[in-house]
Design an enzyme around this catalytic site. Structure first.
Site, PDB file in Angstrom:
ATOM      1  N   SER A  35      47.325  41.088  31.945  1.00 20.88           N
ATOM      2  CA  SER A  35      48.554  41.875  31.834  1.00 20.88           C
ATOM      3  C   SER A  35      49.496  41.221  30.816  1.00 20.88           C
ATOM      4  O   SER A  35      49.103  40.963  29.687  1.00 20.88           O
ATOM      5  CB  SER A  35      49.186  42.018  33.218  1.00 20.88           C
ATOM      6  OG  SER A  35      50.254  42.915  33.231  1.00 20.88           O
ATOM      7  N   HIS A  63      44.681  47.734  38.210  1.00 20.88           N
ATOM      8  CA  HIS A  63      45.322  46.621  37.507  1.00 20.88           C
ATOM      9  C   HIS A  63      45.209  45.302  38.274  1.00 20.88           C
ATOM     10  O   HIS A  63      45.057  44.238  37.659  1.00 20.88           O
ATOM     11  CB  HIS A  63      46.798  46.956  37.258  1.00 20.88           C
ATOM     12  CG  HIS A  63      47.426  46.166  36.147  1.00 20.88           C
ATOM     13  ND1 HIS A  63      47.083  46.332  34.829  1.00 20.88           N
ATOM     14  CD2 HIS A  63      48.379  45.197  36.157  1.00 20.88           C
ATOM     15  CE1 HIS A  63      47.791  45.513  34.061  1.00 20.88           C
ATOM     16  NE2 HIS A  63      48.577  44.804  34.853  1.00 20.88           N
TER      17      HIS A  63
END
Length: 407
Positions: free
Chosen positions: A174, A380
């Protein structure tokens, strides 16, 4: 009724994380590095702590893991790998499930020199040579730009000095990957210090349309930001025990609210009931979130709502000039990012989509590959905590690293 309960849960989650006063933000016992060291040692590994002082005086903590048995590679070359956590994370987020499942153990067993970074402001790197985070608002005046320009280079240089090497493998999840892109766009000399960048769902250009939940969060953010600022709060989402106990009470197995907990998580990061071990939610909540600045949250909000890959806009020409020597925040020139990069993404990720990755890949001059996780609903958080993360991702990462080392 379910929808009302869900939004009540969201409200109290934000209330619990943001707090209502500076004192509420400051108080609360950290679970700290001793706890994670014991966890790692119980598996027969050793975790050591190293302090790095950046140019701005921020004291950053690096963790280094050593395998339970000496696993020498062919020859004397032991490549260093720096793993960088994502938003609101910390290095210990990578150790919560144990060997044969978590990436640092696997890399260490494979003979790599494994380091894990901590961004300034989280539970480990919440110190400064002159500023007190508990009383100084100046300490919290940072976002991605400052971490990338000052902290990451200090971390990389420290590892290379200790290892006696000229370059390392960088692995970021990320925004952990985002800061490496920013660093090398602003300080191109660091390209030669990154042998290969494995970018796991990097956030840069946001092209996808937000879902209904994200729209709700984005619409609410200016109000929340103003409310937090009015209370003189600069630190958000710190790690504290009462929050983890709140999550344990509501989200543990057998509770009515566990489904709402999962809805809350999946609406934000992507729906994947098969790969997320709901039983471990209370354990994850002990270590996540780990704290950051309000400016960091604002920076990410601006990136998602404008689609621009640029530094945080202070909304004031004078402040922008003070920080960037420009009326407007700088956009990052990715043509400067010359080191080799492999991009990883998944179809089930609501925060970073294939459209986002495609735009990023077009702007980077040295993308070696784009790898789609071979699982439709991989989200994610699955990059860290998927039940089958080893099979779906980590084995491929190791194969690629080994290929680079042997070539």
């Amino acid at each position: 009724m379910i929808l009302m309960t869900y939004f009540c849960f969201v409200f109290f989650w934000f209330r619990g994380c943001l707090g209502l006063s500076l004192m509420e933000i400051i108080v609360g016992e950290s679970l700290g590095d001793i706890d994670i060291q014991k966890m790692v040692m119980n598996f027969g590994y050793k975790l050591t702590e190293h302090e790095v002082v950046s140019e701005t005086g921020n004291i950053l903590v690096l963790h280094k893991i050593r395998a339970k048995r000496k696993n020498l590679r062919n020859g004397s070359y032991t490549p260093s790998v720096l793993i960088q956590h994502g938003l609101l994370g910390a290095s210990d987020n990578w150790f919560l499930r144990g060997p044969d499942k978590d990436l640092p153990y696997l890399l260490s067993d494979a003979g790599y020199d494994v380091w894990l970074g901590n961004m300034r402001g989280n539970v480990y790197s919440r110190r400064h040579t002159t500023l007190n985070p508990d009383s100084s608002s100046s300490y919290w005046n940072f976002a991605l730009h400052e971490i990338a320009y000052y902290d990451l280079p200090a971390t990389i240089d420290y590892i290379l000095d200790k290892s006696g090497q000229e370059s390392l493998f960088f692995m970021g999840h990320s925004i952990g990957s985002t800061i490496a892109l920013i660093l090398c766009s602003l300080r191109p000399e660091y390209n030669k210090k990154i042998l290969l960048h494995l970018a796991l769902a990097p956030i840069a250009y946001v092209a996808h349309k937000p879902n209904l939940y994200h729209k709700f969060v984005f619409a609410s953010f200016p109000f929340v930001e103003q409310s937090v600022q009015s209370k003189n709060i600069h630190e958000v989402f710190p790690r504290r025990k009462y929050f983890s106990r709140f999550i344990e009470y509501f989200c543990q197995d057998g509770t009515y609210f566990q489904k709402l907990c999962l809805m809350f998580i999946f609406n934000f990061v992507g729906e994947d009931y098969e790969q997320f071990n709901a039983t471990l939610i209370p354990d994850f909540a002990k270590y996540y979130p780990a704290g950051t600045s309000l400016n960091m949250a604002t920076n990410l909000y601006q990136m998602y709502t404008t689609g621009l890959f640029s530094a945080m806009d202070f909304g004031n020409k004078t402040l922008n000039m003070l920080h960037y020597q420009s009326d407007t925040p700088p956009s990052y020139n990715l043509s400067n990012v010359q080191h080799p990069i492999t991009l990883y993404y998944s179809d089930g990720d609501y925060l970073v989509t294939k459209d986002d990755i495609d735009i990023l890949a077009d702007k980077l001059p040295n993308v070696k590959d784009k790898f789609k996780i071979p699982y439709q609903t991989f989200n994610h958080l699955d990059f860290m905590w998927a039940i089958n993360s080893k099979k779906l991702l980590y084995d491929q990462l190791l194969l690629l690293l080994n290929k680079y080392v042997e070539s």
